[in-house]
Design a protein around this motif. Structure first.
Motif, PDB file in Angstrom:
ATOM      1  N   SER A 166       0.832  -1.212   0.000  1.00 52.48           N
ATOM      2  CA  SER A 166       0.000   0.000   0.000  1.00 52.48           C
ATOM      3  C   SER A 166       0.863   1.258   0.000  1.00 52.48           C
ATOM      4  CB  SER A 166      -0.931  -0.003   1.218  1.00 52.48           C
ATOM      5  OG  SER A 166      -1.833  -1.089   1.162  1.00 52.48           O
ATOM      6  N   ALA A 167       1.989   1.220   0.718  1.00 52.03           N
ATOM      7  CA  ALA A 167       2.881   2.380   0.747  1.00 52.03           C
ATOM      8  C   ALA A 167       3.479   2.642  -0.636  1.00 52.03           C
ATOM      9  CB  ALA A 167       3.993   2.149   1.773  1.00 52.03           C
ATOM     10  N   VAL A 168       3.803   1.571  -1.368  1.00 56.30           N
ATOM     11  CA  VAL A 168       4.309   1.752  -2.732  1.00 56.30           C
ATOM     12  C   VAL A 168       3.227   2.350  -3.615  1.00 56.30           C
ATOM     13  CG1 VAL A 168       5.082   0.547  -4.802  1.00 56.30           C
ATOM     14  CG2 VAL A 168       6.067  -0.035  -2.590  1.00 56.30           C
ATOM     15  N   ARG A 169       1.998   1.875  -3.474  1.00 56.95           N
ATOM     16  CA  ARG A 169       0.902   2.442  -4.273  1.00 56.95           C
ATOM     17  C   ARG A 169       0.744   3.932  -3.990  1.00 56.95           C
ATOM     18  NH1 ARG A 169      -3.911   1.219  -3.605  1.00 56.95           N
ATOM     19  NH2 ARG A 169      -4.593   1.269  -5.783  1.00 56.95           N
ATOM     20  N   SER A 170       0.927   4.329  -2.727  1.00 58.06           N
ATOM     21  CA  SER A 170       0.860   5.754  -2.398  1.00 58.06           C
ATOM     22  C   SER A 170       1.995   6.524  -3.065  1.00 58.06           C
ATOM     23  CB  SER A 170       0.921   5.943  -0.877  1.00 58.06           C
ATOM     24  OG  SER A 170      -0.198   5.355  -0.247  1.00 58.06           O
ATOM     25  N   ALA A 171       3.201   5.941  -3.078  1.00 58.71           N
ATOM     26  CA  ALA A 171       4.330   6.595  -3.733  1.00 58.71           C
ATOM     27  C   ALA A 171       4.093   6.735  -5.235  1.00 58.71           C
ATOM     28  CB  ALA A 171       5.617   5.801  -3.462  1.00 58.71           C
ATOM     29  N   ILE A 172       3.455   5.720  -5.824  1.00 58.17           N
ATOM     30  CA  ILE A 172       3.105   5.808  -7.247  1.00 58.17           C
ATOM     31  C   ILE A 172       2.081   6.916  -7.463  1.00 58.17           C
ATOM     32  CG2 ILE A 172       2.008   4.580  -9.167  1.00 58.17           C
ATOM     33  CD1 ILE A 172       3.195   1.977  -7.946  1.00 58.17           C
ATOM     34  N   GLY A 173       1.113   6.992  -6.552  1.00 63.80           N
ATOM     35  CA  GLY A 173       0.100   8.043  -6.657  1.00 63.80           C
ATOM     36  C   GLY A 173       0.687   9.434  -6.561  1.00 63.80           C
ATOM     37  N   ARG A 174       1.776   9.585  -5.783  1.00 62.78           N
ATOM     38  CA  ARG A 174       2.439  10.892  -5.666  1.00 62.78           C
ATOM     39  C   ARG A 174       3.332  11.195  -6.865  1.00 62.78           C
ATOM     40  NH1 ARG A 174       3.521   8.789  -0.467  1.00 62.78           N
ATOM     41  NH2 ARG A 174       5.697   8.418  -1.085  1.00 62.78           N
ATOM     42  N   GLY A 175       3.574  10.191  -7.708  1.00 62.74           N
ATOM     43  CA  GLY A 175       4.461  10.377  -8.850  1.00 62.74           C
ATOM     44  C   GLY A 175       5.922  10.151  -8.533  1.00 62.74           C
ATOM     45  N   ASP A 176       6.235   9.561  -7.348  1.00 63.64           N
ATOM     46  CA  ASP A 176       7.634   9.316  -6.980  1.00 63.64           C
ATOM     47  C   ASP A 176       8.242   8.180  -7.802  1.00 63.64           C
ATOM     48  OD1 ASP A 176       7.215  11.243  -5.059  1.00 63.64           O
ATOM     49  OD2 ASP A 176       6.953   9.812  -3.412  1.00 63.64           O
ATOM     50  N   VAL A 177       7.439   7.169  -8.100  1.00 62.99           N
ATOM     51  CA  VAL A 177       7.896   5.979  -8.823  1.00 62.99           C
ATOM     52  C   VAL A 177       6.755   5.498  -9.713  1.00 62.99           C
ATOM     53  CG1 VAL A 177       9.604   5.142  -7.147  1.00 62.99           C
ATOM     54  CG2 VAL A 177       7.198   4.553  -6.849  1.00 62.99           C
ATOM     55  N   TYR A 178       7.093   4.600 -10.643  1.00 59.25           N
ATOM     56  CA  TYR A 178       6.083   3.940 -11.459  1.00 59.25           C
ATOM     57  C   TYR A 178       5.841   2.501 -11.002  1.00 59.25           C
ATOM     58  CZ  TYR A 178       7.437   7.790 -14.517  1.00 59.25           C
ATOM     59  OH  TYR A 178       7.737   9.022 -15.012  1.00 59.25           O
ATOM     60  N   GLN A 179       6.890   1.877 -10.456  1.00 59.34           N
ATOM     61  CA  GLN A 179       6.815   0.497 -10.012  1.00 59.34           C
ATOM     62  C   GLN A 179       7.940   0.241  -9.020  1.00 59.34           C
ATOM     63  OE1 GLN A 179       7.475  -3.994 -11.824  1.00 59.34           O
ATOM     64  NE2 GLN A 179       6.898  -2.375 -13.226  1.00 59.34           N
ATOM     65  N   GLY A 387       6.702  -7.306  -8.066  1.00 62.77           N
ATOM     66  CA  GLY A 387       6.613  -5.925  -8.511  1.00 62.77           C
ATOM     67  C   GLY A 387       5.258  -5.327  -8.190  1.00 62.77           C
ATOM     68  N   ILE A 388       5.275  -4.100  -7.679  1.00 65.57           N
ATOM     69  CA  ILE A 388       4.052  -3.410  -7.273  1.00 65.57           C
ATOM     70  C   ILE A 388       3.779  -2.255  -8.228  1.00 65.57           C
ATOM     71  CG2 ILE A 388       2.817  -2.322  -5.381  1.00 65.57           C
ATOM     72  CD1 ILE A 388       3.886  -5.232  -4.877  1.00 65.57           C
ATOM     73  N   THR A 389       2.574  -2.227  -8.777  1.00 64.27           N
ATOM     74  CA  THR A 389       2.104  -1.110  -9.591  1.00 64.27           C
ATOM     75  C   THR A 389       0.845  -0.529  -8.936  1.00 64.27           C
ATOM     76  OG1 THR A 389       0.668  -2.478 -10.978  1.00 64.27           O
ATOM     77  CG2 THR A 389       2.979  -2.257 -11.660  1.00 64.27           C
ATOM     78  N   TRP A 390       0.304   0.507  -9.565  1.00 61.29           N
ATOM     79  CA  TRP A 390      -0.904   1.128  -9.019  1.00 61.29           C
ATOM     80  C   TRP A 390      -2.057   0.127  -8.929  1.00 61.29           C
ATOM     81  CZ3 TRP A 390      -2.497   4.868  -6.163  1.00 61.29           C
ATOM     82  CH2 TRP A 390      -3.858   5.220  -6.163  1.00 61.29           C
ATOM     83  N   ASP A 391      -2.101  -0.835  -9.832  1.00 60.91           N
ATOM     84  CA  ASP A 391      -3.206  -1.799  -9.859  1.00 60.91           C
ATOM     85  C   ASP A 391      -2.997  -2.998  -8.933  1.00 60.91           C
ATOM     86  OD1 ASP A 391      -4.608  -0.351 -11.788  1.00 60.91           O
ATOM     87  OD2 ASP A 391      -3.500  -1.287 -13.430  1.00 60.91           O
ATOM     88  N   SER A 392      -1.893  -3.045  -8.192  1.00 58.44           N
ATOM     89  CA  SER A 392      -1.612  -4.195  -7.336  1.00 58.44           C
ATOM     90  C   SER A 392      -2.594  -4.274  -6.170  1.00 58.44           C
ATOM     91  CB  SER A 392      -0.186  -4.113  -6.780  1.00 58.44           C
ATOM     92  OG  SER A 392       0.761  -4.241  -7.804  1.00 58.44           O
ATOM     93  N   ASP A 393      -2.990  -5.500  -5.859  1.00 64.97           N
ATOM     94  CA  ASP A 393      -3.819  -5.769  -4.681  1.00 64.97           C
ATOM     95  C   ASP A 393      -2.911  -6.298  -3.574  1.00 64.97           C
ATOM     96  OD1 ASP A 393      -5.367  -8.134  -3.101  1.00 64.97           O
ATOM     97  OD2 ASP A 393      -6.728  -6.472  -3.550  1.00 64.97           O
TER      98      ASP A 393
END
Length: 418
Positions: A166-179, A387-393
């Motif tokens: 979930s923390a990675v998804r938040s970082a993706i949402g902020r635009g810090d990373v893509y995956q 690997g975690i992306t925005w769509d990861s559960d």
């Protein structure tokens, strides 16, 4: 940093097992002659230091050119090649990324290279293969009892793993990373001889880099199917793997149909293309195969093949700096992903998500150390993630990591619920 030869480790001497990536033509007829190790506290540039060591021992690593016509000497005393291991921490140093938590297996160096020579006559093929330490005939030891494992003790709970996703998804949402690739660690105490279990790990189906490597008081075994970098016949090749499903007919259909898995995979293929494109001495980068489904043990995985011709000077140090750690186990952009990994993972990656393989006079072949375990004098260690992306559960990611660990744990002798 340490150089040495003919020293003895603390484990019993096993039957001969080749190091990961060693050529079949030399197996059973080469022995270790000298070795090098570096740890993250040593300082200096590990890529340059190990390249210097290998070059000083007769390996052509300063200019890995078109080697198809190279004739390798095979007489007694000639150099066969070298086993090379580079840890995730060493990769971070080489890439200029953030270092994470310390390794849970501090006895294992961060870079380890062993040069092998051909032998003749009745000299036994002893060396740093299997849990034996770097070289030298040793006195026979009394057989140890069979391997017995204690309970596996994860370094985080499933809920903590899910929180990291979930923390990675938040970082993706902020635009810090893509995956970002998120990896967990687990370990178990053991008694008895670890070597048969390590052999079984190395022999798992689909293990392109199946093998065992060891040093003074430690050993690693890998069943990795993934090529980090291969140099052969004038080309540099990488084969990123990303995307996993159970090895059933339905699992294969699901993997091929998954937009999430394909998007994640293509992102890492692009990162691999960029890594190769930054290297001096390479021509146009080509994706030879995209999202091909391969089987590893009980899982389907998606693999692509990315390559480029060698058109100028290319050295081992440059290859290591560009490709270690691999994009499929870090994320994109790589440096930003390494910062997230350092922030989120409570235990260092150690021998996992790193590189191990062979440097020969005519080729180089390093696998990425997924599906890899380590042993020290007291515990067995394993790692798995995804690997975690925005769509990861988050719950699905926790389950996928467990599915990747299960064949390794079974090979070691653990009872794992299916």
């Amino acid at each position: 940093m340490v150089h040495g030869s003919r020293s003895i480790g603390h484990f019993p001497t096993p039957p001969f097992v080749a190091p990961p990536g060693a050529p079949a033509s030399c197996q059973g007829r080469h022995r270790a002659s000298t070795w090098f190790q570096w740890s993250r506290c040593d300082g200096g540039d590990p890529a340059e230091l190990v390249a210097e060591f290998l070059a000083d021992n007769g390996l052509r690593v300063r200019n890995i050119d078109r080697t198809a016509g190279h004739v390798r000497p095979i007489g007694a005393g000639s150099i066969c090649g070298a086993a090379l291991y580079v840890s995730a921490d060493a990769g971070c140093v080489m890439a200029g990324g953030a270092l994470g938590a310390p390794s849970p297996v501090p006895s294992i160096p961060d870079v380890y290279a062993v040069v092998y020579e051909h032998f003749a006559g009745d000299v036994p093929p002893v060396g740093p293969v299997g849990p034996v330490g770097p070289v030298g005939p040793v006195a026979p030891l009394a057989p140890l009892s069979p391997l017995s494992l204690g309970e596996w003790e994860p370094s985080w709970t499933p809920a903590e793993h899910a929180d990291a996703v979930s923390a990675v998804r938040s970082a993706i949402g902020r635009g810090d990373v893509y995956q970002v690739n998120v990896v967990g660690h687990t370990s178990a105490s053991y008694t008895g001889d670890p070597f048969p279990g390590l052999q079984r790990v190395a022999a798992l189906p689909g293990a392109r880099y199946g093998g065992v490597l060891s040093g003074d008081g430690w050993a690693l075994a890998t069943a990795s199917p993934e090529t980090l970098v291969e140099v052969r016949d004038g080309r540099v090749i990488t084969r990123p793997i990303k995307g996993t499903r159970p090895a059933t007919a339905q699992g294969r259909r699901e993997l091929l149909a998954s937009a999430k898995e394909r998007a994640e995979h293509v992102m890492i293929v692009d990162l691999s293309r960029n890594d190769l494109a930054r290297l001096p001495g390479l021509g146009p980068v080509e994706v030879e195969e995209l999202f091909a489904v391969r089987r590893w043990s009980g899982l389907w995985q998606a693999e692509s093949v990315v390559s480029a011709p060698i058109v100028g000077e290319l050295g081992l140090a440059s290859l290591l700096r560009a490709l270690v750690p691999g994009g499929s186990v870090t994320g994109a952009p790589k440096i930003a992903a390494l910062a997230e990994i350092a922030r989120l993972e409570p235990v260092g990656r150690g021998v996992s998500m790193a590189a191990v393989g062979w440097v020969g006079p005519g080729h180089l072949d390093l696998g990425l150390t997924i599906r890899t375990v380590a042993v020290d004098g007291a515990r067995v260690h394993a790692w798995a993630g995804g690997g975690i992306t925005w769509d990861s559960d988050p719950e699905d990611e926790v389950a996928e990591a467990a599915a990747k660990l299960a064949p390794i744990q079974r090979a070691l002798g653990s009872v794992v619920p299916r």
